[in-house]
Each structure stands twice: as structure tokens, then as C-alpha cells.
Enzyme design. Structure first.
Site, PDB file in Angstrom:
ATOM      1  N   GLU A 192      -2.680  10.175  -0.739  1.00 46.17           N
ATOM      2  CA  GLU A 192      -3.956   9.438  -0.719  1.00 46.17           C
ATOM      3  C   GLU A 192      -4.345   9.097   0.716  1.00 46.17           C
ATOM      4  OE1 GLU A 192      -6.717   6.097  -0.593  1.00 46.17           O
ATOM      5  OE2 GLU A 192      -4.708   6.157   0.208  1.00 46.17           O
TER       6      GLU A 192
ATOM      7  N   ASP B  57       0.864  -1.208   0.000  1.00 49.58           N
ATOM      8  CA  ASP B  57       0.000   0.000   0.000  1.00 49.58           C
ATOM      9  C   ASP B  57       0.881   1.232   0.000  1.00 49.58           C
ATOM     10  OD1 ASP B  57      -2.142   1.703   0.109  1.00 49.58           O
ATOM     11  OD2 ASP B  57      -2.524   1.402   2.233  1.00 49.58           O
TER      12      ASP B  57
ATOM     13  N   ASP C  56      -4.624  -0.068  -6.206  1.00 47.82           N
ATOM     14  CA  ASP C  56      -4.433   0.288  -4.792  1.00 47.82           C
ATOM     15  C   ASP C  56      -5.081  -0.737  -3.866  1.00 47.82           C
ATOM     16  OD1 ASP C  56      -3.754   1.629  -2.482  1.00 47.82           O
ATOM     17  OD2 ASP C  56      -5.375   3.095  -2.631  1.00 47.82           O
TER      18      ASP C  56
HETATM   19 ZN    ZN Z   1      -3.538   2.685  -0.585  1.00 50.20          ZN
END
Ligand code: ZN
Length: 484
Positions: A353, A319, A381
């Protein structure tokens, strides 16, 4: 309001939380006809052959894997506003320039939150041996305010849900530390519904401080929103209501949540909690834009993307270093194979993000007048495990149109085409403006064991699976960028 608050904090695509639109089922004969490759295709045999070359080369390549290794092992965690985030911006830009892409850094203001000390210990509980303490393993939630430097000491109250909180007598939480002990649904995750399991938990992480603060708590703890059970806490963004009192917020591990539940069931439990994060003034940062210029319509773009920022406990491999790496690989593969589609393929490494998608919001502002020129947007993602196909947000006919692309990807087990209302947090603004958007359908069974924890590190990356994701990204980007 709570839902709106929480949407901001979900660090993964939210499409799987919602039902796809029902569509009229085609007849069996229609479906059989469509499945035969002799059906009408938007792409020529040459173009389909190019997709196969991209797919096959992606599977053999070391590029995505080695780029991701550098991003995570050498540069490290990339919290918004941090020196590592800045280094990552410069490094992605340099790597893309090396390929011959046209690189622009687009400025965005991002939050600059810095983790401090974070400790928890029980100082009184039923059955305690004289003179002892018990450690509580926890980590501050992103955006949390600090306790005083010497910490706070208060009784712990445990609830499993909003409903249990509402059922408490008035004043029951006043001056106390409130723990939301919502269990991550591991069985749901084990059946491939990791996002739904996360969605059930993350609302407590996102809105816990608001609800606990309103009830008079002096601090809030949430049970980690993940499936890992190696006593590893899971961080992530939390929220405060404008104008309301901000209380310090941390996630405890699943094990420590169980301990607190068990001991408070027996009697009074007192905890000492110290969190010293700082919220600094917003920082200047950048989305990295790298254009692989199209030959016929360079002004029209197809976006391949992931987010470059990460949480700070691990190194942001799944991530979302992986999403950035497979996007970089799309341009890398086109360079290596000498492929220049008609439209521009635009890599975007999104910034921030995790802390509110400030980079994506800035892109929507800066490019508002060019929406018509966005032919498609892809974001990866949800990690880097085996992908089974492509989510698409747009008209159902888009799935039919993409079928030849699905057939190319079928060779690596990634031929499924599934309609979804949303595809990725950073491209949600584009989706909302009618740009067709896409995401790999990734295996989410294990993702939330590591996501936002100290264990999100490069060793979790399976090279074959990463390459499958790179293959989807490259094949789909080419298909969109070279379609008639
Ligand atoms: Zn992410």
C-alpha cells in the site's frame, strides 16, 4: 496532475478530505422511530445477539494485541520487497491456516526500494563558529534516487508554499537544495481532523521533487508531514514525473525546517547532503487471502483488511500492523465462538500500500470477473486509537440499514454511522466498482505524531482501543456476511 500524483502517495483513507454527499434529512419523528430498537431490522434477534457476543469477546480477547506484538516486535518493519515483508506474508498465512481458514497467496509485483545512508549537515551559515558544522536530521523519502556517494554540497533555499516558489525570480533555485517548509496543521489535527492536516502537508512530500526539479534544484527537502515534534523525521512515498530529471528527496524534521528557515533569512546557508538509497528491480510478493468459508453462499465474500507492508523507520504498528491484526482477529473471534456466517469472510493482508497499492491493483485484475460476488469490503488503515463508529461508502440508505449494527457498537462508543466517498486506499478500486465499503472512524488526533516515523512501534498500541477496532471489524463483517 498533481492531485492524481498525490492520491497515490496518501497512505491513509482519503475520504475525510472530501465532503460527504448532502442527503435529504429525515423528519424528527422518522429519526426517533429509527432510533428505537423495535424498528425494522435486517437482522434477527439471534443475529444481533451474535453481534453482541463478537463485540464482548473482542473486548476481552488478547488475540489482536498479541498478533500485533509478534508482527511488529518479532518480524519488524515490512518494506515492500524486503525479507521481513516476505516473512510477514508467511506468518499471516500460517496463523490463518491454524484457525482453519482457506489460505491463498496471490502474487503481485511490488517496488523494491532500499534505504541507504542519509546524512545532512550545514557547512556554512551566518554567525558560524570557525571549524564547526551543524547536523540536520532527515530521512530519505520512499522512492528517492541517490546523491553521489560522497554527497552533494549546495546552498539551501526555503519556501513555505508553492506560491512562494512561483514568486521567486527565475533561476533562484538553479543548482540549489530547495526546502518546502509547509507546516503540518496541528490545530486541525487536535480537533480530530488529522487526515485533513496530513492532506495539506503530504502534497509537498508527493509532488515536491517534481516542482523542485522543474525549478532546477539539485535536491529537494520537505518538512515532515506529521505533528510530532521530537526531532523525528517522517518518511513516505514521493513521486517523479515521467521523463523529468529525478532529484534526491528527503524529509527534514519540523525543528530542522525551522532552523533552515531562520538561518536562510539571515544569509547564505550551505548544506552537505548524502542519500544513498537504491531502487532494485521489482520483486515478487503476495497479498495474503484467508477465507472463512460461508455456509450458504461461500462464493460471496465480505473483505476485512489492512495493509501488511510498512515503512522501515519504525515497525509499522499503527500503520498498518493494527489493521492487519484486527482483521486477523475477526477470523480468530469467529473461530473461537464457532460462528460461520452465510457468506465468506475474507481476510486480505494487502501488500505494498505504501509504495503504490500494487497488491490492491493486482487483486482488482485477478478478481475483475467476481465483483458481483463482493458483498462488502472493510479496511482499517488509520491507526488503532478509539473508534467512534463506521464510515460507509455507498448509498445513504446503507446508513439506515446499518443502524442496528451501530446500536450494537454503541456500547463501546462506536455507534456513529457516517457516509463518506472513500474508505481505504486498498479497497478504493472495489468502492469504485460499486462494492459497499467501510472503515472504522478512528481518532486521528495523535496518529500523525507517529505515522511513518521511527516511533511507529508496538508501545503506541492501547489494547482497549485496539480491541474496540477489532470489535467493529468483527461485528460489521458478521452483519454483512450473514444479512439476508
Ligand atoms: Zn497505512
Amino acid at each position: 496532475m498533481m492531485i492524481a500524483v498525490v492520491m497515490v502517495t496518501v497512505a491513509v483513507p482519503v475520504h475525510a478530505l472530501q465532503q460527504a454527499q448532502p442527503t435529504q434529512a429525515p423528519s424528527l419523528l422518522d429519526r426517533l422511530n429509527a432510533m428505537m430498537s423495535g424498528g425494522k431490522s435486517a437482522w434477527s434477534d439471534d443475529q444481533l445477539r451474535t453481534m453482541e457476543r463478537l463485540r464482548d469477546r473482542a473486548m476481552e480477547s488478547d488475540y489482536a494485541y498479541e498478533e500485533l506484538r509478534h508482527l511488529t516486535d518479532n518480524i519488524g518493519p515490512r518494506l515492500s520487497g524486503s525479507p521481513q515483508a516476505q516473512k510477514a506474508v508467511e506468518w499471516v498465512a500460517d496463523e490463518m491456516r491454524k484457525l482453519g481458514a482457506e489460505v491463498t497467496l496471490e502474487k503481485a509485483q511490488v517496488p523494491h526500494w532500499v534505504r541507504g545512508a542519509e546524512t545532512g549537515e550545514l557547512i556554512a551559515w551566518p554567525g558560524q563558529a570557525a571549524g564547526t558544522k551543524q547536523k540536520i536530521v532527515l530521512t530519505a523519502l520512499g522512492g528517492s534516487v541517490a546523491t553521489p556517494a560522497e554527497g552533494i554540497t549546495a546552498e539551501v533555499v526555503v519556501v513555505d508554499s508553492w506560491k512562494e516558489l512561483r514568486a521567486l525570480p527565475g533561476g533562484a533555485v538553479q543548482g540549489k537544495i530547495l526546502l518546502f517548509n509547509h507546516r503540518f496543521d496541528k490545530e486541525l489535527a487536535a480537533t480530530g481532523h488529522g487526515l485533513q492536516a496530513y492532506g495539506g502537508s503530504v502534497v509537498y512530500r508527493g509532488a515536491g521533487p517534481i516542482a523542485a526539479g522543474a525549478a532546477g534544484a539539485v535536491a529537494v527537502l520537505v518538512r515532515s508531514a506529521g505533528g510530532g515534534d521530537y526531532r523525528s523525521p517522517h518518511t513516505g512515498m514521493t513521486e517523479y514525473a515521467p521523463g523529468a530529471t529525478k532529484i534526491p528527496a528527503a524529509a527534514v524534521t519540523a525543528e530542522d525546517a525551522e532552523l533552515l528557515k531562520s538561518l536562510t533569512h539571515e544569509g547564505k546557508v550551505t548544506m552537505h547532503l548524502t542519500l544513498t538509497p537504491q531502487t532494485l528491480p521489482n520483486a515478487d510478493s503476495y497479498n495474503v487471502i484467508a477465507d472463512w468459508k460461508g455456509t450458504e453462499h461461500p462464493e460471496q465474500v465480505v473483505i476485512v483488511s489492512g495493509h501488511l507492508d510498512s515503512w522501515d523507520l519504525g515497525t509499522g504498528a499503527i500503520d498498518d500492523g493494527a489493521g492487519v491484526a484486527v482483521s486477523m482477529a475477526t477470523l480468530g473471534l469467529m473461530k473461537e465462538l464457532g460462528i460461520r456466517p452465510k457468506r465468506t469472510v475474507r481476510l486480505i493482508a494487502w501488500m505494498s500500500e505504501e509504495e503504490g497499492s500494487e497488491g490492491a491493483a493486482q487483486y482488482m485484475k485477478d478478481h475483475a470477473a467476481e465483483m458481483k460476488n463482493h458483498a462488502g469490503a472493510i479496511e482499517s488503515d488509520l491507526g488503532a486509537d478509539h473508534p467512534t463508529g463506521i464510515y460507509f461508502a455507498g448509498k445513504p440508505e446503507l446508513g439506515q440499514w446499518l443502524r442496528p449494527v451501530g446500536q450494537v457498537l454503541d456500547a463501546i462508543g462506536a455507534g456513529t454511522l457516517e457516509n463518506a466517498p472513500e474508505t481505504g486506499e486498498d479497497i478504493a478500486g472495489l468502492t469504485a466498482r460499486g462494492v459497499p465499503s467501510f472503515a472504522p472512524i478512528q481518532d486521528s488526533r495523535f496518529y500523525f505524531n507517529y505515522h511513518h516515523t521511527a516511533a511507529d512501534t508496538f508501545d503506541k498500541i492501547d489494547k482497549k482501543h485496539l480491541n474496540e477496532n477489532a470489535a467493529i471489524m468483527a461485528v460489521l463483517a458478521y452483519a454483512l456476511a450473514d444479512a439476508p
